[in-house]
Write a protein that holds these residues in place. Structure first.
Motif, short mmCIF file in Angstrom:
data_model
loop_
_atom_site.label_atom_id
_atom_site.label_comp_id
_atom_site.label_asym_id
_atom_site.label_seq_id
_atom_site.Cartn_x
_atom_site.Cartn_y
_atom_site.Cartn_z
N TYR A 1 65.30 71.79 74.95
CA TYR A 1 66.51 71.08 75.38
C TYR A 1 67.81 71.75 74.94
O TYR A 1 68.89 71.33 75.38
N ASP A 2 67.74 72.75 74.09
CA ASP A 2 68.97 73.18 73.42
C ASP A 2 69.95 73.94 74.30
O ASP A 2 71.04 74.30 73.85
N TRP B 1 73.68 75.46 66.95
CA TRP B 1 73.24 74.06 66.85
C TRP B 1 71.72 73.95 66.66
O TRP B 1 71.25 73.04 65.99
N GLU C 1 70.93 72.47 77.19
CA GLU C 1 71.61 71.42 77.92
C GLU C 1 72.81 70.91 77.10
O GLU C 1 72.73 70.75 75.88
N GLN C 2 73.91 70.64 77.81
CA GLN C 2 75.17 70.31 77.16
C GLN C 2 75.05 69.14 76.17
O GLN C 2 75.58 69.19 75.06
N GLN C 3 74.34 68.10 76.55
CA GLN C 3 74.28 66.91 75.69
C GLN C 3 73.47 67.11 74.42
O GLN C 3 73.52 66.27 73.51
N TYR C 4 72.73 68.23 74.35
CA TYR C 4 71.92 68.48 73.16
C TYR C 4 72.42 69.68 72.35
O TYR C 4 71.70 70.21 71.52
N GLN C 5 73.65 70.08 72.59
CA GLN C 5 74.20 71.22 71.87
C GLN C 5 74.90 70.80 70.59
O GLN C 5 76.01 71.23 70.28
N ASN C 6 74.24 69.92 69.85
CA ASN C 6 74.65 69.57 68.50
C ASN C 6 73.38 69.21 67.73
O ASN C 6 72.37 68.79 68.32
N SER D 1 71.69 65.32 68.02
CA SER D 1 71.04 64.93 69.27
C SER D 1 69.85 65.83 69.58
O SER D 1 68.84 65.37 70.12
#
Length: 278
Positions: free
Chosen positions: A215-216, A250, A218-223, A226
């Motif tokens: 997932y890393d 991240w 994808e924008q929503q998982y770049q922290n 999450s």
């Protein structure tokens, strides 16, 4: 008479001398078997001393062969890792793409500190400088498996067969020059294999691999928060899951939590050396 007496006396003396010689020869003959018996005893003692060592050496070789036997294989239907025979089923495989960019060594240190194995799939465009080459060498020396992720990270489906060959073989040659051996795994960028790339990978005796989930990118998982949550709570986490991560800031920050979360759920970590085809 006197002459006869002397004749008899000489004869007796000669007879005694002959007996003496026979007696000496017999003594020598009797000693020879004794020496032979002693040597035989020493040989037996030597054999006894050697035999256990030979048996130990054989046992050690048998153990090495046993350890070298593959315990897992890649299921090309879903790219999961399947146990062979009685290998542990509740395991995952950790893989890291696009190395060695900015965070590969940091991620390697995190993994090494907990004795967690992984495959680092490298790109040729991250091996341009001496520093980058040293990083790859260090990854190998730390015990991590090295995979081929092509030279320039193109979509192989957009290339001719000759271009695909160059992308894969050029990187394999570069890796061999740096670490002394060719890569044992291949993952196509974007997971986009072709019939030609599959055939070439097989000819090169590499294990073809994609992934179960990741997932890393994808924008929503770049922290870290999450990404950690999704990696350990996704519905796709199951026995033999093939986890895709990347050399990213991240992801490096999330890695300790991902490892701990997987451990908390009872998962072990597959050693790439135990995968069939290596």
């Amino acid at each position: 008479m006197v002459h006869r007496k002397w004749t008899v006396l000489v004869a007796v003396m000669l007879l005694l001398a002959a007996c003496g010689e026979k007696s000496d020869t017999s003594a020598v003959d009797e000693k020879e078997p004794a020496v032979t018996q002693t040597a035989s005893k020493e040989e037996k003692e030597t054999e006894k001393a050697v035999e256990p060592k030979e048996e130990t050496a054989i046992e050690e070789e048998a153990e090495k062969v046993a350890v070298a036997e593959p315990q897992y294989r890649i299921n090309s239907a879903n790219w999961s890792v399947q146990p062979i025979a009685d290998a542990d089923e509740k395991v995952v495989l950790l893989t890291i793409d696009d190395a060695p960019d900015k965070r590969a060594m940091e991620m390697a240190e995190t993994l090494k500190s907990q004795n967690i194995p992984a495959i680092f799939f490298v790109n040729g465009h991250f091996l341009d400088t001496d520093e980058e080459k040293q990083q790859l060498k260090k990854l190998h020396e730390m015990g991590f498996a090295i995979g081929n992720h092509t030279n320039g990270h193109p979509n192989l489906r957009n290339l001719t067969e000759q271009q695909q060959r160059e992308e894969i073989l050029q990187l394999s040659d570069t890796i061999e020059q740096i670490i002394g051996e060719k890569p044992k795994f291949f993952r196509a960028p974007h997971g986009a294999n072709t019939d030609f790339s599959k055939q070439l990978v097989q000819e090169q005796k590499m294990v073809l691999m994609n992934w179960t989930y990741g997932y890393d990118w994808e924008q929503q998982y770049q922290n870290a928060q999450s990404l950690t949550d999704i990696m350990i709570n996704t519905e796709f986490l199951n026995n033999g899951a093939n986890l895709l991560m990347h050399d990213r800031e991240w992801t490096s920050e999330a890695l300790p939590g991902i490892i701990q979360g997987l451990k908390d759920k009872g998962y072990g970590f597959v050693d790439p050396a135990a995968i069939e085809g290596i």
